[in-house]
Motif scaffolding. Structure first.
Motif, PDB file in Angstrom:
ATOM      1  N   ARG A 124       0.832  -1.197   0.000  1.00  0.00           N
ATOM      2  CA  ARG A 124       0.000   0.000   0.000  1.00  0.00           C
ATOM      3  C   ARG A 124       0.874   1.257   0.000  1.00  0.00           C
ATOM      4  N   GLN A 125       0.361   2.290  -0.651  1.00  0.00           N
ATOM      5  CA  GLN A 125       1.073   3.557  -0.713  1.00  0.00           C
ATOM      6  C   GLN A 125       1.167   4.179   0.678  1.00  0.00           C
ATOM      7  N   ARG A 126       2.342   4.681   1.029  1.00  0.00           N
ATOM      8  CA  ARG A 126       2.550   5.360   2.308  1.00  0.00           C
ATOM      9  C   ARG A 126       3.010   6.784   2.023  1.00  0.00           C
ATOM     10  N   PRO A 127       2.071   7.717   1.869  1.00  0.00           N
ATOM     11  CA  PRO A 127       2.441   9.092   1.542  1.00  0.00           C
ATOM     12  C   PRO A 127       3.264   9.730   2.656  1.00  0.00           C
ATOM     13  N   HIS A 128       4.133  10.648   2.251  1.00  0.00           N
ATOM     14  CA  HIS A 128       4.956  11.427   3.182  1.00  0.00           C
ATOM     15  C   HIS A 128       5.999  10.575   3.920  1.00  0.00           C
ATOM     16  N   GLU A 129       6.266   9.367   3.434  1.00  0.00           N
ATOM     17  CA  GLU A 129       7.312   8.538   4.030  1.00  0.00           C
ATOM     18  C   GLU A 129       8.314   8.198   2.940  1.00  0.00           C
ATOM     19  N   ALA A 130       9.424   8.942   2.907  1.00  0.00           N
ATOM     20  CA  ALA A 130      10.365   8.859   1.797  1.00  0.00           C
ATOM     21  C   ALA A 130      11.088   7.524   1.724  1.00  0.00           C
ATOM     22  N   ASP A 131      11.188   6.811   2.854  1.00  0.00           N
ATOM     23  CA  ASP A 131      11.938   5.553   2.837  1.00  0.00           C
ATOM     24  C   ASP A 131      11.052   4.350   2.538  1.00  0.00           C
ATOM     25  N   TRP A 132       9.816   4.577   2.097  1.00  0.00           N
ATOM     26  CA  TRP A 132       8.915   3.502   1.699  1.00  0.00           C
ATOM     27  C   TRP A 132       8.630   3.593   0.207  1.00  0.00           C
ATOM     28  N   VAL A 133       8.544   2.444  -0.451  1.00  0.00           N
ATOM     29  CA  VAL A 133       8.083   2.394  -1.829  1.00  0.00           C
ATOM     30  C   VAL A 133       6.964   1.366  -1.920  1.00  0.00           C
ATOM     31  N   ARG A 134       6.139   1.479  -2.955  1.00  0.00           N
ATOM     32  CA  ARG A 134       4.996   0.584  -3.114  1.00  0.00           C
ATOM     33  C   ARG A 134       5.293  -0.471  -4.169  1.00  0.00           C
ATOM     34  N   HIS A 135       5.106  -1.735  -3.780  1.00  0.00           N
ATOM     35  CA  HIS A 135       5.178  -2.843  -4.737  1.00  0.00           C
ATOM     36  C   HIS A 135       4.507  -4.052  -4.111  1.00  0.00           C
ATOM     37  N   ASP A 136       3.723  -4.744  -4.910  1.00  0.00           N
ATOM     38  CA  ASP A 136       3.047  -5.961  -4.455  1.00  0.00           C
ATOM     39  C   ASP A 136       3.735  -7.160  -5.099  1.00  0.00           C
ATOM     40  N   LEU A 137       4.464  -7.939  -4.292  1.00  0.00           N
ATOM     41  CA  LEU A 137       5.194  -9.084  -4.828  1.00  0.00           C
ATOM     42  C   LEU A 137       4.263 -10.162  -5.369  1.00  0.00           C
ATOM     43  N   VAL A 138       3.067 -10.262  -4.811  1.00  0.00           N
ATOM     44  CA  VAL A 138       2.134 -11.296  -5.254  1.00  0.00           C
ATOM     45  C   VAL A 138       1.492 -10.920  -6.588  1.00  0.00           C
ATOM     46  N   GLU A 139       1.074  -9.678  -6.711  1.00  0.00           N
ATOM     47  CA  GLU A 139       0.381  -9.237  -7.927  1.00  0.00           C
ATOM     48  C   GLU A 139       1.341  -8.770  -9.014  1.00  0.00           C
ATOM     49  N   GLY A 140       2.522  -8.296  -8.621  1.00  0.00           N
ATOM     50  CA  GLY A 140       3.466  -7.746  -9.586  1.00  0.00           C
ATOM     51  C   GLY A 140       4.191  -8.820 -10.377  1.00  0.00           C
ATOM     52  N   HIS A 141       4.721  -8.418 -11.520  1.00  0.00           N
ATOM     53  CA  HIS A 141       5.452  -9.341 -12.387  1.00  0.00           C
ATOM     54  C   HIS A 141       6.944  -9.048 -12.335  1.00  0.00           C
ATOM     55  N   VAL A 142       7.731  -9.980 -12.876  1.00  0.00           N
ATOM     56  CA  VAL A 142       9.180  -9.816 -12.866  1.00  0.00           C
ATOM     57  C   VAL A 142       9.594  -8.533 -13.574  1.00  0.00           C
ATOM     58  N   ASP A 143       8.911  -8.214 -14.692  1.00  0.00           N
ATOM     59  CA  ASP A 143       9.298  -7.028 -15.448  1.00  0.00           C
ATOM     60  C   ASP A 143       8.944  -5.727 -14.734  1.00  0.00           C
ATOM     61  N   GLU A 144       8.148  -5.808 -13.669  1.00  0.00           N
ATOM     62  CA  GLU A 144       7.894  -4.647 -12.814  1.00  0.00           C
ATOM     63  C   GLU A 144       8.885  -4.593 -11.658  1.00  0.00           C
ATOM     64  N   LEU A 145       9.374  -5.754 -11.254  1.00  0.00           N
ATOM     65  CA  LEU A 145      10.309  -5.846 -10.136  1.00  0.00           C
ATOM     66  C   LEU A 145      11.713  -5.421 -10.547  1.00  0.00           C
ATOM     67  N   VAL A 146      12.116  -5.761 -11.762  1.00  0.00           N
ATOM     68  CA  VAL A 146      13.474  -5.441 -12.227  1.00  0.00           C
ATOM     69  C   VAL A 146      13.767  -3.938 -12.158  1.00  0.00           C
ATOM     70  N   PRO A 147      12.887  -3.058 -12.664  1.00  0.00           N
ATOM     71  CA  PRO A 147      13.182  -1.620 -12.563  1.00  0.00           C
ATOM     72  C   PRO A 147      13.300  -1.124 -11.118  1.00  0.00           C
ATOM     73  N   LEU A 148      12.491  -1.681 -10.221  1.00  0.00           N
ATOM     74  CA  LEU A 148      12.586  -1.298  -8.809  1.00  0.00           C
ATOM     75  C   LEU A 148      13.955  -1.671  -8.250  1.00  0.00           C
ATOM     76  N   LEU A 149      14.396  -2.874  -8.535  1.00  0.00           N
ATOM     77  CA  LEU A 149      15.696  -3.318  -8.035  1.00  0.00           C
ATOM     78  C   LEU A 149      16.820  -2.448  -8.600  1.00  0.00           C
ATOM     79  N   ARG A 150      16.733  -2.132  -9.874  1.00  0.00           N
ATOM     80  CA  ARG A 150      17.770  -1.308 -10.490  1.00  0.00           C
ATOM     81  C   ARG A 150      17.755   0.123  -9.948  1.00  0.00           C
ATOM     82  N   ARG A 151      16.572   0.640  -9.703  1.00  0.00           N
ATOM     83  CA  ARG A 151      16.468   2.014  -9.190  1.00  0.00           C
ATOM     84  C   ARG A 151      17.053   2.142  -7.794  1.00  0.00           C
TER      85      ARG A 151
END
Length: 304
Positions: free
Chosen positions: A37-64
């Motif tokens: 879930r999105q956590r606004p105003h918390e800079a050290d949190w990012v949003r990603h759902d490992l269950v619903e997300g795909h590998v091609d969505e995870l790769v950019p997060l890891l690289r970033r």
């Protein structure tokens, strides 16, 4: 050391403890926490759902983020077989494949479970080399996850570790496990004025380990220079009768009512009457050992 760590499942029971441990570890320069879930105003949190997300969505997060270590504390204890496979096995498969592409030299740490072993011989703590023979869908899905880690590490495709966590207790204990259900029942009894609570059978033996000690083990596995073994037990090394652990909880709560035991036990644990971890390997490899005694851990479970 000024490591960057990416922590999935940071809002869960174990994940919160890991986040707190890493936030106070001088070896960590940047800690990025991940939530569904999105956590606004918390800079050290990012949003990603490992269950619903795909590998091609995870790769950019890891690289970033570019972490030195990736830790996954997300997963499910209950649910149907599909939900358990998705949350415990498929998630690990996605992480392994994404890290092979984006971060092949980073450390991946995932959580396994004592449920992977199934029925073991009473009186002898189980070692990591014991054959996995789970008796529940939950244990099967955790074993699949661990096997994926073993394969990736054995092939030299990834620097990966699976930690088989036994029965975690401590601050923030959820109602999905037995002591959490007991605490929930005691609180309900206090609210209603009931003079008893009813739990499942309490004659089994389990290895309870403080969630803060689990967090320390996870941190050690993530930040160690080299981990020669891809599977490590995380437990106290001692089997305790569940009835005795519940008695400690009742005492900590100040509950003076009776504890009744029903006939039914959860499917994932009813066949396993005794379990304790052999923790020699993790002590040798990471220099880790638990520091909280059971009474302290259970009081912390009740106090929150």
């Amino acid at each position: 050391m000024n490591a960057t760590v990416l922590l999935f499942g940071a809002s869960g029971f174990i994940g919160r403890a890991v986040a707190d441990f890493l936030a106070h570890d001088a070896r960590v320069g940047t800690l990025v926490k991940v939530s569904r879930r999105q956590r606004p105003h918390e800079a050290d949190w990012v949003r990603h759902d490992l269950v619903e997300g795909h590998v091609d969505e995870l790769v950019p997060l890891l690289r970033r983020v570019g972490p030195d270590a990736v830790i996954n504390c997300a997963g499910r204890l209950s649910g149907d077989s599909v939900a358990l496979v998705e949350a415990n096995a498929l998630v690990t498969a996605r992480l392994v494949e994404a890290m092979k592409t984006a971060l092949p030299t980073a450390r991946l740490v995932v959580l396994g479970s004592a449920a992977e072993y199934g029925v073991v011989a009473p009186g002898r703590p189980v070692t990591e080399d014991a054959a996995g023979d789970p008796v529940s869908a939950y244990g099967v899905t955790r074993l699949v996850s661990t096997r994926l880690i073993e394969l990736a590490a054995g092939e030299g495709a990834l620097d990966a570790v699976a930690l088989r966590v036994f029965n975690p207790v401590g601050p923030g204990l959820p109602p999905e496990n037995l002591l959490g259900r007991a605490a929930q029942a005691i609180r309900a009894a206090f609210r209603s004025g009931a003079d008893h609570i009813t739990l499942g059978p309490l004659d089994a033996y389990r290895d309870f380990v403080d969630v803060r000690d689990v967090a320390a083990a996870i941190g050690a596995a993530a930040l160690a220079g080299h981990v020669p073994q891809p599977v490590l037990n995380v437990g106290s090394g001692t089997a305790v009768r569940v009835r005795d652990a519940v008695a400690l909880l009742v005492k900590a709560a100040g509950f003076v009512g009776q504890v009744h035991e029903s006939d039914g036990a959860p499917a994932r644990s009813r066949q396993v009457q005794w379990m304790a971890a052999d923790v020699h390997r993790i002590r040798d490899v990471l220099g880790w050992k638990p520091t909280h005694d059971l009474d302290t851990s259970i009081r912390a479970s009740w106090e929150g």
